[in-house]
Design an enzyme around this catalytic site. Structure first.
Site, PDB file in Angstrom:
ATOM      1  N   HIS A   1      21.754  23.167  73.019  1.00  0.00           N
ATOM      2  CA  HIS A   1      21.753  21.864  72.334  1.00  0.00           C
ATOM      3  C   HIS A   1      23.165  21.413  71.966  1.00  0.00           C
ATOM      4  O   HIS A   1      23.366  20.240  71.637  1.00  0.00           O
ATOM      5  CB  HIS A   1      20.811  21.867  71.111  1.00  0.00           C
ATOM      6  CG  HIS A   1      21.395  22.434  69.860  1.00  0.00           C
ATOM      7  ND1 HIS A   1      21.143  23.722  69.434  1.00  0.00           N
ATOM      8  CD2 HIS A   1      22.226  21.899  68.942  1.00  0.00           C
ATOM      9  CE1 HIS A   1      21.802  23.942  68.303  1.00  0.00           C
ATOM     10  NE2 HIS A   1      22.472  22.855  67.981  1.00  0.00           N
TER      11      HIS A   1
ATOM     12  N   ASP B   1      17.203  27.708  73.989  1.00  0.00           N
ATOM     13  CA  ASP B   1      18.411  27.054  73.462  1.00  0.00           C
ATOM     14  C   ASP B   1      19.600  28.014  73.591  1.00  0.00           C
ATOM     15  O   ASP B   1      20.059  28.617  72.615  1.00  0.00           O
ATOM     16  CB  ASP B   1      18.172  26.644  72.004  1.00  0.00           C
ATOM     17  CG  ASP B   1      19.295  25.772  71.463  1.00  0.00           C
ATOM     18  OD1 ASP B   1      20.137  25.321  72.265  1.00  0.00           O
ATOM     19  OD2 ASP B   1      19.321  25.548  70.236  1.00  0.00           O
TER      20      ASP B   1
ATOM     21  N   SER C   1      25.702  26.257  64.602  1.00  0.00           N
ATOM     22  CA  SER C   1      24.851  26.559  65.747  1.00  0.00           C
ATOM     23  C   SER C   1      25.691  26.812  66.990  1.00  0.00           C
ATOM     24  O   SER C   1      26.817  26.345  67.132  1.00  0.00           O
ATOM     25  CB  SER C   1      23.779  25.499  65.963  1.00  0.00           C
ATOM     26  OG  SER C   1      24.314  24.236  65.966  1.00  0.00           O
TER      27      SER C   1
HETATM   28  C1  4AZ Z   1      21.973  22.998  62.516  1.00  0.00           C
HETATM   29  O1  4AZ Z   1      21.712  21.848  62.180  1.00  0.00           O
HETATM   30  C2  4AZ Z   1      21.355  24.132  61.775  1.00  0.00           C
HETATM   31  N1  4AZ Z   1      19.501  27.275  58.335  1.00  0.00           N
HETATM   32  C3  4AZ Z   1      21.632  25.441  62.151  1.00  0.00           C
HETATM   33  C4  4AZ Z   1      21.051  26.484  61.466  1.00  0.00           C
HETATM   34  C5  4AZ Z   1      20.196  26.253  60.418  1.00  0.00           C
HETATM   35  C6  4AZ Z   1      19.922  24.951  60.020  1.00  0.00           C
HETATM   36  C7  4AZ Z   1      20.510  23.892  60.711  1.00  0.00           C
HETATM   37  C8  4AZ Z   1      19.579  27.419  59.722  1.00  0.00           C
HETATM   38  O2  4AZ Z   1      22.729  23.229  63.457  1.00  0.00           O
END
Ligand code: 4AZ
Length: 244
Positions: free
Chosen positions: A45, A95, A194
């Site tokens: 993503h 992902d 992420s």
């Molecule tokens: C994000 O928006 C995201 N709490 C990544 C991890 C988590 C929440 C949001 C986990 O990339």
């Protein structure tokens, strides 16, 4: 990272920031992990996203991001973005992605590849997440210094109920994913983390990569975050990175 501590230089030598050029310098909106001298493991993503351009560079071998200009000492151009062939925008499954760099990184004590965790079993010891993402859900504030914190694996049985009714999870949480969180709340990944690694500490190799930070319901609560389980994708990773 919510509830994190500063990482030291060389503590996560595989950790990289992924930079997007939207016309006014690089924005480091995703993390990644070096798994060979020319490939970075991240989330699909981070590459395939309706509003966002594909990433152009990685910044590696640093804990402090610094400014949004090109840094000759730490920046490497991405030659190819390779999302998993089964990733689609309409679901949160598969992902995972690989980035091929234009040239190999200059390997050093502070910059080198990590090994993968290839067991399908949920690790029983605490796992470490790292990133430069949000430090609070209330504000958009991110961290200029790499942060680390610990979370524990949560079984699919306990995690799935937290994500029932999510349109992009038609089969709930599946075995190709892994949930991890803090039973007390307060320690978590958040937006901007992420693509970065979920890591297990092992005596022989420092850290192995267990998962790729994917998504979650909010940040820092008792709801576990969701990670892509690396062991489910070892064959695909090997076919891309080590084809012979
Ligand atoms: C994000 O928006 C995201 N709490 C990544 C991890 C988590 C929440 C949001 C986990 O990339």
């Amino acid at each position: 990272i919510i509830g994190g501590e500063k990482a030291t230089l060389g503590e996560f030598p595989h950790m990289v920031a992924i930079g997007f050029d939207r016309g006014n310098g690089y924005q480091f909106d995703c993390g990644g992990a070096l798994i060979s001298d020319t490939y970075v493991l991240t989330a699909a993503h981070c590459i395939i996203n309706l509003e966002r351009v594909e990433p152009q560079i990685i910044r590696a071998g640093v804990v402090t991001l610094g400014d949004n200009t090109w840094h000759d000492e730490s920046d490497y151009r991405i030659a190819q973005n390779i999302p998993h062939p089964n990733y689609t925008h309409s679901s949160k499954y598969n992902d995972i992605a690989l980035l091929r760099l234009e040239k190999p990184v200059e390997v050093s004590e502070n910059l080198h590849a990590a090994c993968l965790y290839t067991s399908n079993l949920d690790p029983l010891t605490p796992l470490t997440i790292t990133g430069w993402g949000r430090i609070s859900t209330q504000q958009s504030l991110t961290s200029n210094v790499l942060l680390k914190t610990k979370v524990n694996a949560v079984s699919r049985e306990r995690c799935t109920p937290e994500y029932t009714g999510w349109r992009k999870l038609p089969s709930g949480i599946i075995d190709d994913q892994l949930c991890a969180g803090d039973p007390q709340g307060g320690h978590d990944a958040c937006q901007g983390d992420s693509g970065g690694p979920l890591q297990i500490s092992e005596s022989d190799v420092a850290y192995r990569i267990v998962g790729v930070t994917s998504f979650g319901k909010g940040c820092g609560t008792t709801t576990p975050g969701v990670y892509t389980r690396v062991s489910s994708y070892v064959d695909w990773i090997e076919s891309v990175v080590w084809p012979n």
